[in-house]
Structures are given as structure tokens and as C-alpha cells.
Design an enzyme around this catalytic site. Structure first.
Site, PDB file in Angstrom:
ATOM      1  N   CYS A 102      -5.109  -0.478  21.186  1.00  0.00           N
ATOM      2  CA  CYS A 102      -4.163  -1.163  20.293  1.00  0.00           C
ATOM      3  C   CYS A 102      -4.911  -2.262  19.552  1.00  0.00           C
ATOM      4  O   CYS A 102      -5.695  -2.996  20.153  1.00  0.00           O
ATOM      5  CB  CYS A 102      -3.033  -1.762  21.138  1.00  0.00           C
ATOM      6  SG  CYS A 102      -2.009  -2.959  20.248  1.00  0.00           S
ATOM      7  N   CYS A 125       0.854  -1.188   0.000  1.00  0.00           N
ATOM      8  CA  CYS A 125       0.000   0.000   0.000  1.00  0.00           C
ATOM      9  C   CYS A 125       0.889   1.236   0.000  1.00  0.00           C
ATOM     10  O   CYS A 125       0.384   2.354   0.010  1.00  0.00           O
ATOM     11  CB  CYS A 125      -0.912   0.013   1.224  1.00  0.00           C
ATOM     12  SG  CYS A 125      -0.087   0.477   2.756  1.00  0.00           S
ATOM     13  N   CYS A 151      -0.842   4.994  19.127  1.00  0.00           N
ATOM     14  CA  CYS A 151      -2.270   4.699  18.989  1.00  0.00           C
ATOM     15  C   CYS A 151      -3.078   4.943  20.261  1.00  0.00           C
ATOM     16  O   CYS A 151      -4.104   5.613  20.247  1.00  0.00           O
ATOM     17  CB  CYS A 151      -2.445   3.257  18.514  1.00  0.00           C
ATOM     18  SG  CYS A 151      -1.632   2.964  16.922  1.00  0.00           S
ATOM     19  N   CYS A 205      -8.485  -3.255  23.865  1.00  0.00           N
ATOM     20  CA  CYS A 205      -7.051  -3.031  23.661  1.00  0.00           C
ATOM     21  C   CYS A 205      -6.275  -4.342  23.655  1.00  0.00           C
ATOM     22  O   CYS A 205      -6.420  -5.179  24.535  1.00  0.00           O
ATOM     23  CB  CYS A 205      -6.493  -2.114  24.758  1.00  0.00           C
ATOM     24  SG  CYS A 205      -4.778  -1.651  24.437  1.00  0.00           S
ATOM     25  N   CYS A 207       2.921  -7.123   6.385  1.00  0.00           N
ATOM     26  CA  CYS A 207       2.677  -7.809   5.114  1.00  0.00           C
ATOM     27  C   CYS A 207       3.892  -8.637   4.701  1.00  0.00           C
ATOM     28  O   CYS A 207       3.764  -9.777   4.262  1.00  0.00           O
ATOM     29  CB  CYS A 207       2.338  -6.800   4.008  1.00  0.00           C
ATOM     30  SG  CYS A 207       0.725  -6.039   4.194  1.00  0.00           S
ATOM     31  N   HIS A 266       1.371  -3.674  27.048  1.00  0.00           N
ATOM     32  CA  HIS A 266       0.701  -3.485  28.337  1.00  0.00           C
ATOM     33  C   HIS A 266       1.701  -3.207  29.469  1.00  0.00           C
ATOM     34  O   HIS A 266       1.418  -2.443  30.387  1.00  0.00           O
ATOM     35  CB  HIS A 266      -0.089  -4.759  28.631  1.00  0.00           C
ATOM     36  CG  HIS A 266      -1.042  -4.656  29.773  1.00  0.00           C
ATOM     37  ND1 HIS A 266      -2.056  -3.731  29.824  1.00  0.00           N
ATOM     38  CD2 HIS A 266      -1.151  -5.388  30.909  1.00  0.00           C
ATOM     39  CE1 HIS A 266      -2.754  -3.902  30.939  1.00  0.00           C
ATOM     40  NE2 HIS A 266      -2.218  -4.901  31.621  1.00  0.00           N
ATOM     41  N   CYS A 297      -1.348  -4.767  15.626  1.00  0.00           N
ATOM     42  CA  CYS A 297      -0.815  -4.925  14.268  1.00  0.00           C
ATOM     43  C   CYS A 297       0.608  -5.484  14.274  1.00  0.00           C
ATOM     44  O   CYS A 297       1.149  -5.792  13.218  1.00  0.00           O
ATOM     45  CB  CYS A 297      -0.888  -3.617  13.483  1.00  0.00           C
ATOM     46  SG  CYS A 297       0.295  -2.355  14.020  1.00  0.00           S
ATOM     47  N   CYS A 310       6.097   0.155  21.173  1.00  0.00           N
ATOM     48  CA  CYS A 310       5.392   1.381  20.755  1.00  0.00           C
ATOM     49  C   CYS A 310       5.285   2.447  21.856  1.00  0.00           C
ATOM     50  O   CYS A 310       5.483   3.633  21.577  1.00  0.00           O
ATOM     51  CB  CYS A 310       3.990   1.057  20.253  1.00  0.00           C
ATOM     52  SG  CYS A 310       3.938   0.133  18.716  1.00  0.00           S
ATOM     53  N   CYS A 333       4.741   1.556   4.239  1.00  0.00           N
ATOM     54  CA  CYS A 333       6.053   1.413   4.882  1.00  0.00           C
ATOM     55  C   CYS A 333       7.088   2.346   4.251  1.00  0.00           C
ATOM     56  O   CYS A 333       7.993   2.829   4.928  1.00  0.00           O
ATOM     57  CB  CYS A 333       6.517  -0.046   4.837  1.00  0.00           C
ATOM     58  SG  CYS A 333       5.485  -1.139   5.844  1.00  0.00           S
ATOM     59  N   CYS A 385       1.956  -2.438  11.272  1.00  0.00           N
ATOM     60  CA  CYS A 385       1.345  -1.986  10.022  1.00  0.00           C
ATOM     61  C   CYS A 385       1.055  -0.498  10.109  1.00  0.00           C
ATOM     62  O   CYS A 385       0.075  -0.125  10.744  1.00  0.00           O
ATOM     63  CB  CYS A 385       0.061  -2.769   9.767  1.00  0.00           C
ATOM     64  SG  CYS A 385      -0.759  -2.350   8.227  1.00  0.00           S
ATOM     65  N   CYS A 399      -7.301   3.408  31.241  1.00  0.00           N
ATOM     66  CA  CYS A 399      -6.896   2.224  30.470  1.00  0.00           C
ATOM     67  C   CYS A 399      -7.990   1.794  29.488  1.00  0.00           C
ATOM     68  O   CYS A 399      -9.174   1.771  29.824  1.00  0.00           O
ATOM     69  CB  CYS A 399      -6.588   1.089  31.443  1.00  0.00           C
ATOM     70  SG  CYS A 399      -6.271  -0.480  30.625  1.00  0.00           S
ATOM     71  N   CYS A 456       3.097   0.447  28.971  1.00  0.00           N
ATOM     72  CA  CYS A 456       2.106   1.489  28.676  1.00  0.00           C
ATOM     73  C   CYS A 456       2.038   2.540  29.787  1.00  0.00           C
ATOM     74  O   CYS A 456       1.974   2.206  30.968  1.00  0.00           O
ATOM     75  CB  CYS A 456       0.727   0.843  28.512  1.00  0.00           C
ATOM     76  SG  CYS A 456      -0.550   2.014  28.006  1.00  0.00           S
TER      77      CYS A 456
END
Lengths: 505, 388
Positions: free
Chosen positions: B302, B65, B295, B274, B164, B240, B305, B283, B68, B202, B268, B243
């Protein structure tokens, strides 16, 4: 995407555009929860995922009879606006600039004259001396020699365009790399990340505009918009006069379609800030848009599903045969409006808004036409240069609209409390999301049955623009636009690249 | 030899009053386009080959797509300049139509370099498309998959960027209409033993590409990886556990409705689906888009992904959908997470976390098209606004 052209006597006589990828996204979304489509369908396009996410949520909301609240409208508009800014800056500077600006010519620039020209053009200055030095370091190391058989120094760069203007173009090309990233951070703040964002879920938005987050968005947007106004627009006006020949080719069929984008408080499609409409041929008249007029033809695409279906009942059954321009040659269906090929994208949106009488758009276009010596002749927009200029003018228009949406959101937060999400149960039904991605008209269609997606269909901007021939053998918009394009050097068809790229395929 | 080139470049730059940093920033800015302007690639390649001791890198596209590629253009630590000119010679990243023959020449040159023991790294974006006899993705008039084997064999190492490339990603989600797979499966089936590094999510987070590339080229070895070929440093802990909202989880302060007061307070997101407890990425620490956000900070749960199994059926969509529901069990590929065996897959700490966070041992697998079984509201969640 593959472009095949037939050249005779120095001009393109025929053209075929072939989409090279089949993924079958509709089948992947079928049988899942409606709200999952928002996340999955964004992955159609990593450049315009925000638009797909919005069209998907709109289709689900229409199917389930959910009305999103005013706060969510504003949040979505700002997200969409930020994506337009990202996409258009990326296109003009990062993708297309070197089709029009030649770094080799920039080496001959006189630095003092470059500053003088930048001031005269009203565009941003940079450390032109340092940039020129870096460029020459390249050349002395022989690092440009490879372009002897590349594109730079090509005869289709205008001989009379001063070296100083090429240097300004190179400088802003570098600055734009930072600016596209800055625009993307606006989407990240409001949507978690980009590409592929998170917050415009079915029913509204998950993003709560706190003071801290609003401030974060405001200063980032101001920075990006300043670049658009202080560099992108003056650059466009400075470079365009050297490409007036590009008003004479690359126009195509002249049918323009927009579904409209940026909802106003009424949520009525006809009241959108960028209006919907269909403009047929040179008349520059305007029709309202009806989704029932859309059909997808598969005579020249690798599908065994029936041809001529409306997206509501559309089918996508892949059946590769062979690449044969007389028969089937693309993974893209030929989408038609009232059985006519239609161009979509910034030029289509600007033409529709112009004809509809949007004063801001009319001012932008009329003043630009005057500067190009074409005052009172909007029909010249149907050309390569018109398409490029329209995208850049739309960037300035979007910058102003997005500021307005942000100011409205801040006012709404002040007035508080702000509704952002409409709780809802999943119910059966069917609905459309008609919207505009930066590249053009976009429709997501969803049917919900037994609380699951029963049918999903997406008509992307590319299937309009990069369409192959239809049942009647008519070319798609990009194929048509390539006809008559001058080709000075068959080995390096720079104008063909310019025309194809002007659609931002 | 290479060092001499490196010094020559440096002295030349100094002669021109250009700091190396400036020069790199310039060249790299050009490269940050990552081939979107194909005309720049040969120039960068030439610069690099005449420059320092760099590693040629071929960035190839499968079914993409382009997300990336757009993602890497957002990187700033270190900026793409340093990656490209101090570390790599980025050879080929093009997503547009022009200059097909030039592109082919660059690929051919890189393969020739590999035969001359210079070696190259292959970065791969997108799914590998087997459908329609490989014609689901065509490249220069042929099935792209047919042209991949030689390049994969010749590479010194392959970095699969984005879900992908790792396991087929969303493209491989049921019913997988284009018969997409990931790089691991492709290599196994083709009998190719080139070392592989998987970087799921992703799109890919560009910071992870940077970290991986530095690991390989500066330290000269592959990063420590788990059984799914993911670098442990990046994919070793559940979201988690990292976070910033974890404290609210411990205090049972939850968001039950999107866009609510609880979200404004940063509670939360566990009840709204999530997937942080079962998704192993960093992340929350690295964040996205120049650390602007991630996110969960946008009030969205979340969606996992970064979950992967390079085996068929392990893609994040099939594992995690429905995304906005709290799942009872966790199934990756054809394996179900059970505390006694979870160590094989995700390490003991993770298993403990999974048990602690309500991912039980329900043996029911996921039926085609049914998605995961999900939890109904618990008694302790029956607060005002709960259970929507």
C-alpha cells in the site's frame, strides 16, 4: 481542452487547440526516489496510467542499467494490452458512438428487421425489442425533446443509414459499458486496481501469476475479446459504408510517428510487436525512430523556458500571459519530429506496422479497405473514417496479441521457475522509456543523481496530437486535420466534434 | 408532487412491459458515461426532473487526470443506474470539448434550482488550482477557481472525491508548482460553510461515493465523520487491521523481495514499505474494480493514497514517499503522530496500532525534498533475501 475554429462557406478554414491545464509533474518527481516516479507519473492520465507507469519504470531501469526478466515482460505486455482494450472500447462506444449513431432514429426500427440485419452483418444480437421499448418510454415522456436544440436528429447523420443499424449501435453502446469495466478488472487482478495500478515496479513486476490468478485473467480476457470480435469489428464494418464521405476530410498532415509497444524477448525497440517508425507525408515511406529528432517548441505555449529543446534538456517554466491565437494560447508545448508535426495514436501505429510489412495488420487493413470500396488504396486511411477504423482494427489486433502473451506466460509458468523481478540498488545514470499509450507515442526521461531523480521529463501523446503552432507557425496535427471539415450547422458543428474526438484527446 | 411523478413513471413503464429495474439500468447505463458524451446529460436531467424525488447533483472538475470519472464508471453495487435515477439527478459531468454553451446552461439551471429551494449536491473531482493567477486551469476562457465560489456557496453539501479534491493530492506535492489546494482549504479561505464530505484515495473508490450518497439522500443526514471530514465507516480503521495478510504479520512471515516465493504465498508486505498500518481505508474489505482485487493482492505494498490532511502539506505523496521504504514516523500536514496526541487525529485504537507497528515518536520532521526518514533493516529481519 478547447477547440476554436473559423468557418467560411460551410467548411473549417482555420483551427486552434488549447490545452487548459498546467500541473508541473516533472517538478513534483524531481528529488524523489526513482521508483516513486512509477507511482506519481501514472497520475498524468487516469485513462492510460498503465502506459505511463511502464514508460516510467523503463526510464528508471535504463538509467540504472537494470534488465527486467522474461516473466515481467509478459506480465507487463498483458497489462498494457488490457489497457488498450479498455481504452479503445471506451472510446468507440462510450465516447464516440453517439457521434455516429442516433438514438432518435433507432426508435423507427422494425425489431424483426433489426435481428435480420444483425445476422447479415455478423454482429451480436441483443434484446432489441426491450431496448426499443425503453427508448420509446423516454420519448413519450418528452425526454428527448431537449434534443431539439441538441445534437440528435442532426443533418450530418446519414439519411440512408437504416434505423435498425442505429438500434444495433444503441444496444452495443449499452453492452460496451459492461465490457470496459470487464477489461479494467483484468488490470485490477494483475495490478491491484484501475485507474492507477501498482505492480510494474522498477525491476519487473510484483505480481506472481498463480494458477488461480491466471485462470481469473484468462476468463476475463476471453469475455472482452469475444465482444471485440463479435460486436466491435462487425459494427465498424456495418456502419462505415454510410460514412464514406468521412474518407475525404479530417486527415491532416499525414506524418505518422510510433515509438513501438509490446516488447518481444529481445527487448529491442525495433523488434516490438507493434513496431516503431516515422512515416513522412503521403509517401508512406518509413524511417527508424531516434529520440534526438524530438523538439518541444514554446512560441505559442504559456512557458518562458527556451523553445526548441530536446526532452533530454527540456525545461518547463510556466508563464501565463493571455489567450491570444496570434501569440500564446495553450498549456501544451508544440512537439515536433524532425521539425514536423506528427500524428500519433492507433492510426499512426497501424500505418507504421502496415508499411513495415506486418502481415496480420496488412490483412486487417486490406480486407477493410476492400469492404469500403477502396481496395489497394491505403492512402485513404489518412482521414476521419480511416482514423476511427484504424483504432477499432487495432483493438482486434491487440486482442489477439494479448491472448498470445497470456498463453506464453502460462507456458512459462508451466516450464517454471519464472523470474519476475531483478533486485537492484539505486545507481546514478540517465535513461529513456519510449513506449506507446493507447493515444500514441509516449516518452519518459529520467536522470538519477545522488540516488535521487535529478531531472524528469515526460512527452505525452496529447502534446503531439493537440499541439499548438510551432516556431514556423505550422499547425499541430489536430489543428491541421480540422481544416476542410464540412460544417452544415455552425451552432452544432458535429463533424468538428467527430474529427477532434477521433484523436481521442 | 414528486411522488405523483414517480408513480406516473412507474405506471408508464409497466404499461410498456418494462420493469423499473430494466428502465433504470438503461437510463443509468447512459449516465454511467458520466457526461463523457455531453449530449446525453440534458436527457438524463430531463428524465430525472420529470421523475421521482431526486436530488440534482453537479459533478465538477478541477485539475484532473480523469481517473475518478473513469473509476465511477466501474461501479456495480448498486449500479450507476440506481444512483442516477433512484437517488440523484446527475447534472453535469463532461470531460470533452463539445457543447460548451449547453454545459453552461445546465450549470446555470442547477444554480437557479438551488435558489428555488430544490437544492443540489456538488461532487468535485480534481485539485483546486491557484497557480498562475488561477490560469493553471482555465474553463470557458477564465480561471476555473474564480467560477467555483458561487457553486460551492449554493450547494447543499459538497463531496470531494479523490485525494486531489480533498487536499490537492499529488498535484500539491512539493514544490507544488501549480499551487494546488483541496476543497477544505478553499472553503475555509473563501469563508464558505457548506458541509463537506472528503473521500480520499487516488482515484476515489466508486463504492465509497455510493455509500456516501446513500447515506446523505436515503438517511437524509451527513455520515458520521472524523476531524478530516471523512466518513468514519469507510476511513475508521487502518488497512493493516483489515488485511487478509495480517496473520502472516503476526507470524513474522514477510515478503522481502518482489515477485518472490513469499509473495506467491501471500506473506505480509510490511518490510517492502507497506503503508497499511497508517492508512485508514477499508480497501481490504471493499476491494476495487467490482471486487476483482486490491493493491496488496497484486504483491505491491500500500502506498497510502488515502492518507490525508486537508491542510497544506498533507497530501499522500509528501507523507508517504519514498513508497517502497518502511518509515519510522508519520507526519500528516504539520502534525507529527505521537501516541499522546494521536487520538486527536486518528483515534486511540489507531494510535495503539501505530505504536505497535513500529511508527515511533521520532521528532524529526520531513525536510523539503528529503522524504521521510525510513527504517533500516531490523535484526529480526535478517533472513535470506531480507534487506534488499
Amino acid at each position: 481542452m478547447r477547440v476554436e475554429v473559423e468557418v467560411d462557406g460551410g467548411v473549417v478554414k482555420d483551427a486552434w487547440i488549447s490545452g487548459s491545464l498546467f500541473r508541473g509533474l516533472e517538478a513534483i518527481i524531481k528529488n524523489r526516489a526513482p521508483q516513486d516516479a512509477f507511482f506519481i507519473s501514472q497520475r498524468i492520465c487516469g485513462v492510460c496510467p498503465v502506459s505511463h507507469g511502464h514508460a516510467s519504470s523503463m526510464s528508471a531501469e535504463a538509467a540504472m542499467g537494470v534488465q527486467i526478466p522474461e516473466g515481467a515482460r509478459l506480465v507487463r505486455n498483458i497489462l498494457e494490452g488490457a489497457q488498450y482494450l479498455h481504452s479503445h472500447i471506451l472510446w468507440f462506444y462510450t465516447l464516440a458512438a453517439l457521434d455516429y449513431v442516433d438514438p432518435v432514429k433507432a426508435l423507427q426500427a422494425n425489431i424483426a428487421d433489426t435481428y435480420a440485419l444483425a445476422h447479415a452483418a455478423g454482429t451480436r444480437v441483443a434484446d432489441f425489442g426491450a431496448i426499443a421499448k425503453r427508448l420509446s418510454a423516454f420519448v413519450e415522456r418528452g425526454q428527448l425533446s431537449i434534443f431539439a436544440n441538441g445534437w440528435f436528429g442532426h443533418p450530418e447523420y446519414p439519411a440512408d443509414m437504416p434505423a435498425e443499424l442505429h438500434l444495433i449501435g444503441v444496444a452495443h453502446y449499452l453492452e460496451a459499458l459492461e465490457m470496459q469495466a470487464e477489461a479494467a478488472t483484468i488490470i485490477a487482478v494483475m495490478g491491484g486496481k484501475f485507474p492507477h495500478f501498482m505492480s510494474s515496479i522498477n525491476g519487473g513486476t510484483s505480481w506472481v501469476p498463480t494458477e488461480e490468478k491466471l485462470d481469473d485473467v484468462k476468463f476475463r480476457l476471453a469475455k472482452v475479446n469475444a465482444f471485440v470480435r463479435e460486436a466491435m469489428i462487425p459494427d465498424t464494418l456495418a456502419i462505415a459504408p454510410f460514412y464514406l464521405d468521412a474518407l475525404k476530410f479530417g486527415g491532416g498532415g499525414g506524418n505518422f510517428l510510433s515509438f513501438g509497444v509490446f516488447d518481444d524477448p529481445s527487448f529491442e525497440i525495433d523488434n516490438r510487436y507493434m513496431p516503431p517508425g516515422f512515416s513522412e507525408g503521403a509517401s508512406l515511406g518509413l524511417d527508424t525512430v531516434d529520440i534526438d529528432n524530438v523538439k518541444e517548441y514554446t512560441e505559442h505555449a504559456w512557458y518562458s523556458s527556451p523553445s526548441g529543446l530536446n526532452p533530454k534538456v527540456g525545461e518547463t517554466v510556466p508563464a501565463f500571459t493571455e489567450y491570444n491565437t496570434d501569440d500564446k494560447y495553450s498549456w501544451g508545448k508544440a512537439v515536433r519530429y524532425k521539425d514536423l508535426p506528427a500524428e500519433v495514436g492507433p492510426l499512426a501505429r497501424m500505418v507504421v506496422a502496415y508499411v513495415k510489412g506486418d502481415e496480420a495488420v496488412q490483412d486487417l487493413i486490406d480486407s477493410t479497405l476492400a469492404k469500403l470500396g477502396a481496395a489497394g488504396k491505403p492512402e485513404v486511411l489518412v482521414s476521419l473514417l480511416g482514423r476511427v477504423a484504424a483504432r477499432n482494427l487495432e483493438t482486434a489486433h491487440t486482442a489477439t496479441l494479448t491472448e498470445q502473451f497470456l498463453n506464453d506466460l502460462i507456458a512459462a509458468v508451466k516450464a517454471g521457475p519464472l523470474e519476475l523481478f531483478t533486485p537492484h540498488d539505486i545507481t546514478d545514470g540517465e535513461g529513456y522509456g519510449m513506449w506507446e499509450a493507447p493515444r500514441g507515442a509516449l516518452a519518459h526521461y529520467m536522470t538519477v543523481k545522488n540516488r535521487k531523480v535529478d531531472r524528469y521529463n515526460v512527452v505525452t501523446p496529447s502534446t503531439w496530437t493537440c499541439a499548438p503552432r510551432d516556431a514556423a507557425g505550422r499547425r499541430g496535427p489536430m489543428e491541421e486535420a480540422l481544416i476542410g471539415t464540412p460544417v452544415a450547422d455552425i451552432e452544432r458543428p458535429l463533424n468538428v466534434v467527430r474529427v477532434a474526438r477521433s484523436f481521442d484527446p | 408532487m414528486a411522488n405523483e411523478d414517480h408513480d406516473a413513471l412507474r405506471s408508464q413503464l409497466e404499461f410498456h412491459g418494462v420493469s423499473r429495474r430494466d428502465f433504470l439500468k438503461f437510463c443509468g447505463s447512459v449516465a454511467a458515461i458520466l457526461g463523457m458524451s455531453e449530449s446525453m446529460i440534458p436527457q438524463i436531467a430531463a428524465a430525472v426532473e420529470k421523475g421521482a424525488r431526486l436530488k440534482p447533483t453537479l459533478w465538477l472538475h478541477g485539475g484532473i487526470c480523469t481517473g475518478c470519472t473513469v473509476a465511477i464508471a466501474q461501479v456495480d453495487t448498486p449500479d450507476i443506474a440506481t444512483i442516477v435515477l433512484d437517488i440523484l439527478s446527475l447534472k453535469n459531468m463532461t470531460i470533452n470539448m463539445a457543447s460548451g454553451d449547453d454545459l453552461e446552461r445546465i450549470v446555470a439551471d442547477t444554480l437557479e434550482d438551488a435558489e428555488n429551494d430544490i437544492g443540489f449536491i456538488l461532487i468535485y473531482e480534481g485539485s483546486i488550482m491557484r497557480g498562475q493567477g488561477g490560469n493553471a486551469l482555465r474553463e470557458f476562457g477564465e480561471p476555473q477557481i474564480d467560477r467555483l465560489k458561487k457553486k460551492a456557496e449554493a450547494a447543499e453539501a459538497i463531496v470531494a472525491v479523490g485525494s486531489c479534491a480533498v487536499d490537492g493530492g499529488f498535484v500539491a506535492a512539493k514544490p507544488n508548482p501549480a499551487d494546488a489546494i483541496g476543497m477544505k482549504q478553499f472553503l475555509d479561505e473563501a469563508g464558505i460553510d457548506t458541509p463537506l464530505i472528503n473521500l480520499p484515495t487516488c482515484p476515489v473508490n466508486p463504492e465509497w461515493i455510493v455509500a456516501t450518497v446513500i447515506n446523505v439522500l436515503i438517511l437524509g443526514r451527513l455520515p458520521e465523520m472524523d476531524s478530516f471530514n471523512r466518513p468514519s465507516l469507510i476511513f475508521g480503521h487502518p488497512i493493516h487491521d483489515l488485511c487478509p495478510r495480517r496473520g502472516h504479520f503476526e507470524n513474522a512471515q514477510f515478503v522481502y523481495e518482489f515477485g518472490s516465493k513469499e509473495e506467491e504465498l501471500g506473506y505480509c508486505l510490511y518490510p517492502v514499505g507497506c503503508k497499511g498500518p497508517q492508512t485508514f481505508t477499508n480497501c481490504p474489505i471493499v476491494r476495487w474494480n467490482r471486487r476483482a482485487s486490491w493493491c496488496v493482492e497484486s504483491g505491491a505494498p500500500c502506498i497510502g493514497c488515502g492518507i490525508t490532511s486537508p491542510k497544506a502539506g498533507g497530501n499522500w505523496v509528501d507523507v508517504n514517499a519514498p513508497f517502497l521504504k518502511r518509515h519510522r514516523d508519520l507526519k500528516i500536514g504539520d502534525m507529527r503522530i505521537q501516541p499522546s496526541t494521536a487520538g486527536v487525529i486518528v483515534g486511540a485504537a489507531a494510535a495503539a496500532a501505530l505504536v505497535a507497528h513500529g511508527l515511533g515518536m521520532k521528532a524529526a520532521g520531513r525536510m523539503d525534498g528529503e522524504g521521510a526518514p525510513y527504517e533500516e533493516m531490523k535484526e529480526c529481519d535478517r533472513k535470506k533475501g531480507g534487506g534488499k
